[in-house]
Design a protein around this motif. Sequence first.
Motif, PDB file in Angstrom:
ATOM      1  N   GLY A 178       0.819  -1.199   0.000  1.00 40.74           N
ATOM      2  CA  GLY A 178       0.000   0.000   0.000  1.00 40.74           C
ATOM      3  C   GLY A 178       0.856   1.253   0.000  1.00 40.74           C
ATOM      4  O   GLY A 178       1.719   1.424   0.871  1.00 40.74           O
ATOM      5  N   CYS A 254      -0.434  -2.235   4.845  1.00 38.81           N
ATOM      6  CA  CYS A 254      -1.032  -0.933   5.149  1.00 38.81           C
ATOM      7  C   CYS A 254      -2.356  -0.693   4.449  1.00 38.81           C
ATOM      8  O   CYS A 254      -2.838   0.440   4.428  1.00 38.81           O
ATOM      9  N   THR A 255      -2.975  -1.723   3.863  1.00 39.26           N
ATOM     10  CA  THR A 255      -4.224  -1.526   3.128  1.00 39.26           C
ATOM     11  C   THR A 255      -5.439  -2.105   3.830  1.00 39.26           C
ATOM     12  O   THR A 255      -6.541  -1.587   3.698  1.00 39.26           O
ATOM     13  N   GLY A 278      -3.137  -1.797   8.286  1.00 45.91           N
ATOM     14  CA  GLY A 278      -4.326  -1.287   7.611  1.00 45.91           C
ATOM     15  C   GLY A 278      -5.624  -1.731   8.254  1.00 45.91           C
ATOM     16  O   GLY A 278      -5.678  -2.758   8.942  1.00 45.91           O
TER      17      GLY A 278
END
Length: 364
Positions: A178, A254-255, A278
């Motif tokens: 991400g 991080c998504t 995330g």
Amino acid sequence: MMKPRKNIALVTTPDHQIYMKEIPFPIAEPDEAIVHVKATGICGSDVKFWKTGGIGDYVVSKDIVLGHESSGVVIAIGSDVKNIQVGDRVSIEPGQSCWACGQCKSGRYNLCPDVKFVGTPPTDGTLARYIAHKASFLFKIPETMSFSTAALVEPISVALGGIQRSGLVFGQPVLICGAGPIGLNALAIAKAAGAYPILVTDIAQHKLSRAREMGADLVLCCQTSWDGKEVARRIRGLMGEVEEGLEPEVALECTGAQTSFYAAGYALRSGGVLMEIGNGHNEQMIPLQNLSMREVDVRFLFRYINTWPLVLRMLSAGKLVGVEEMITHTFKLEESVEAFLLAADPKGGSVKVQIVDEDEDEAE
């Protein structure tokens, strides 16, 4: 004395509307300060609260003011406040913990069961002209630092919290899934920590271009038709071009997307660390047996602990290269609805959208 202007705020509703409204001028408790909010970044969680009505167990059940990535100037203080003064320029840590429970006393105040985290139901956020906030969660910023930069401390803190929990060390090969604000902040911190090589994935080429500009060693533009195993195969292939047999030892996801989680898990070296940063759907499938048989450690993050002084010091010293350039669009407070429409548009080309209120209050 200063004569404050009309207090306005951006509100979201349980039926997924957003609108501007006038709200009362805040009253400071003895341990609080009143802050004229100067800059606020739009976070993916703000958009989720608006669009979906909740994140996990936090549900928008009444109209709520959004926003939690903010900075501003102190215009009044409560009777017990000693750490700041009127006129101080401050960055705002949004979580206000009780300091009395077992979690707070043990140092993990981010897990305080009674925390009031602004912009998370049921607590109103910082996307208003004036707010009251606990003074112990306000941190003075240097005169040389802009309010826009000071408002980045919160998303940088999320990335820092994840990297701290991952145990990342100098020289480790790292995968960052991400290239949104959290992923790019993680990239800046991983670079500063000496990770190498760093591979960043995303489905948006313009975000990967930003990652390249910030120093990513490798990037992979993922196609939505690829499953997690295919993404992992390509990640390992790129890493192997740097050094034969090289695999990521730390993955910073991080998504919140299930495919991305799968890819991170399958791409990791056996014995590696999968750090989930995330926010995705509350319930997801994970490749449990694969991760288990390869002893991949899966760790989770809830916000951050004691990051404000460190991040402010690193920003002041210019050690987090490229983070200010993530601010791609800026709107006036009165234009907050338009700002959210852009931030929520995946084709809008934004990375970090900020809302500012630059006008000064009138002298009386």
